[in-house]
Design a protein around this motif. Sequence first.
Motif, short mmCIF file in Angstrom:
data_model
loop_
_atom_site.label_atom_id
_atom_site.label_comp_id
_atom_site.label_asym_id
_atom_site.label_seq_id
_atom_site.Cartn_x
_atom_site.Cartn_y
_atom_site.Cartn_z
N THR A 265 0.84 -1.20 0.00
CA THR A 265 0.00 0.00 0.00
C THR A 265 0.87 1.26 0.00
O THR A 265 2.03 1.22 0.42
CB THR A 265 -0.94 0.04 1.22
N ASP A 266 0.31 2.33 -0.48
CA ASP A 266 1.03 3.61 -0.45
C ASP A 266 1.35 3.97 0.99
O ASP A 266 0.53 3.74 1.90
CB ASP A 266 0.19 4.71 -1.08
N ASP A 267 2.52 4.53 1.19
CA ASP A 267 2.94 4.92 2.53
C ASP A 267 2.13 6.11 3.02
O ASP A 267 2.08 7.14 2.36
CB ASP A 267 4.42 5.25 2.53
N ASP A 268 1.49 5.94 4.15
CA ASP A 268 0.78 7.03 4.81
C ASP A 268 1.72 7.56 5.89
O ASP A 268 1.89 6.94 6.94
CB ASP A 268 -0.52 6.52 5.43
N ARG A 269 2.34 8.68 5.62
CA ARG A 269 3.35 9.21 6.54
C ARG A 269 2.77 9.61 7.89
O ARG A 269 3.51 9.89 8.82
CB ARG A 269 4.09 10.34 5.87
N ALA A 270 1.45 9.59 8.02
CA ALA A 270 0.83 9.85 9.32
C ALA A 270 1.26 8.79 10.33
O ALA A 270 1.23 9.02 11.53
CB ALA A 270 -0.69 9.87 9.19
N ARG A 271 1.69 7.63 9.82
CA ARG A 271 2.16 6.56 10.72
C ARG A 271 3.32 7.04 11.58
O ARG A 271 3.53 6.55 12.68
CB ARG A 271 2.57 5.33 9.92
N LEU A 272 4.08 8.02 11.08
CA LEU A 272 5.24 8.52 11.82
C LEU A 272 4.84 9.22 13.10
O LEU A 272 5.67 9.40 14.00
CB LEU A 272 6.07 9.46 10.92
N GLU A 273 3.59 9.61 13.20
CA GLU A 273 3.09 10.28 14.40
C GLU A 273 2.44 9.30 15.37
O GLU A 273 1.97 9.70 16.44
CB GLU A 273 2.10 11.36 14.00
N ARG A 274 2.40 8.03 15.02
CA ARG A 274 1.75 7.01 15.85
C ARG A 274 2.77 6.36 16.78
O ARG A 274 3.92 6.15 16.42
CB ARG A 274 1.10 5.93 14.98
N GLU A 275 2.32 6.02 17.97
CA GLU A 275 3.18 5.35 18.94
C GLU A 275 3.48 3.91 18.51
O GLU A 275 4.58 3.40 18.71
CB GLU A 275 2.51 5.35 20.31
N HIS A 276 2.48 3.27 17.91
CA HIS A 276 2.63 1.89 17.44
C HIS A 276 2.35 1.83 15.94
O HIS A 276 1.46 2.53 15.45
CB HIS A 276 1.63 0.97 18.15
N VAL A 277 3.09 0.95 15.25
CA VAL A 277 2.92 0.80 13.81
C VAL A 277 3.00 -0.69 13.45
O VAL A 277 3.96 -1.37 13.84
CB VAL A 277 4.00 1.56 13.01
N PHE A 278 1.98 -1.17 12.73
CA PHE A 278 2.04 -2.50 12.14
C PHE A 278 2.92 -2.42 10.89
O PHE A 278 2.77 -1.49 10.09
CB PHE A 278 0.65 -2.99 11.72
N ILE A 279 3.80 -3.40 10.71
CA ILE A 279 4.65 -3.48 9.53
C ILE A 279 4.39 -4.83 8.87
O ILE A 279 4.55 -5.87 9.52
CB ILE A 279 6.14 -3.32 9.90
N VAL A 280 3.99 -4.81 7.60
CA VAL A 280 3.47 -6.03 6.98
C VAL A 280 4.08 -6.28 5.60
O VAL A 280 4.25 -5.36 4.80
CB VAL A 280 1.93 -5.91 6.83
N ASP A 281 4.40 -7.53 5.33
CA ASP A 281 4.62 -8.02 3.98
C ASP A 281 3.62 -9.15 3.81
O ASP A 281 3.81 -10.25 4.33
CB ASP A 281 6.05 -8.53 3.78
N PRO A 282 2.50 -8.88 3.14
CA PRO A 282 1.38 -9.83 3.12
C PRO A 282 1.70 -11.19 2.50
O PRO A 282 1.21 -12.20 2.97
CB PRO A 282 0.29 -9.12 2.36
N ILE A 283 2.52 -11.21 1.46
CA ILE A 283 2.98 -12.48 0.92
C ILE A 283 4.46 -12.31 0.55
O ILE A 283 4.78 -11.74 -0.49
CB ILE A 283 2.18 -12.96 -0.30
N ASP A 284 5.32 -12.77 1.44
CA ASP A 284 6.75 -12.76 1.16
C ASP A 284 7.05 -14.05 0.40
O ASP A 284 6.82 -15.14 0.90
CB ASP A 284 7.55 -12.70 2.46
N GLY A 285 7.53 -13.90 -0.83
CA GLY A 285 7.76 -15.06 -1.68
C GLY A 285 6.62 -15.24 -2.66
O GLY A 285 6.11 -16.33 -2.85
N THR A 286 6.22 -14.14 -3.29
CA THR A 286 5.09 -14.17 -4.22
C THR A 286 5.32 -15.18 -5.35
O THR A 286 4.39 -15.90 -5.73
CB THR A 286 4.83 -12.77 -4.80
N ARG A 287 6.53 -15.25 -5.85
CA ARG A 287 6.81 -16.21 -6.95
C ARG A 287 6.55 -17.63 -6.48
O ARG A 287 5.98 -18.44 -7.21
CB ARG A 287 8.24 -16.06 -7.43
N ALA A 288 7.01 -17.97 -5.27
CA ALA A 288 6.77 -19.31 -4.73
C ALA A 288 5.27 -19.56 -4.58
O ALA A 288 4.77 -20.63 -4.91
CB ALA A 288 7.48 -19.48 -3.39
N PHE A 289 4.55 -18.55 -4.09
CA PHE A 289 3.10 -18.67 -3.93
C PHE A 289 2.42 -18.96 -5.27
O PHE A 289 1.62 -19.89 -5.39
CB PHE A 289 2.55 -17.39 -3.30
N VAL A 290 2.77 -18.16 -6.27
CA VAL A 290 2.15 -18.31 -7.60
C VAL A 290 2.47 -19.68 -8.20
O VAL A 290 1.62 -20.29 -8.84
CB VAL A 290 2.61 -17.17 -8.53
#
Length: 83
Positions: free
Chosen positions: A26-51
């Motif tokens: 997703t596009d980076d929402d720089r508002a996250r920089l003002e948050r105390e907590h931030v989720f960091i996600v790679d929804p499918i790491d290894g897309t080629r393997a998945f496909v």
Amino acid sequence: DIAVDTYLRETLCASRPDYGWLSEETDDDRARLEREHVFIVDPIDGTRAFVRGFPTWSVLLGLEAEGEPVVGIAYMPAAAECR
């Protein structure tokens, strides 16, 4: 990738609406920089393997608190492993 990202964002942010979000898909929402907590996600790491149907892909999820990583999870659904 997009469907997993959407599901995780809707689910996690619904339970923690005050947390920020950073994802490879997703596009980076720089508002996250003002948050105390931030989720960091790679929804499918290894897309080629998945496909290609290989079981070596994973869903990666991390949590940052006050700029520091505090937890990370690697879930490999095809192998039924979570680390």
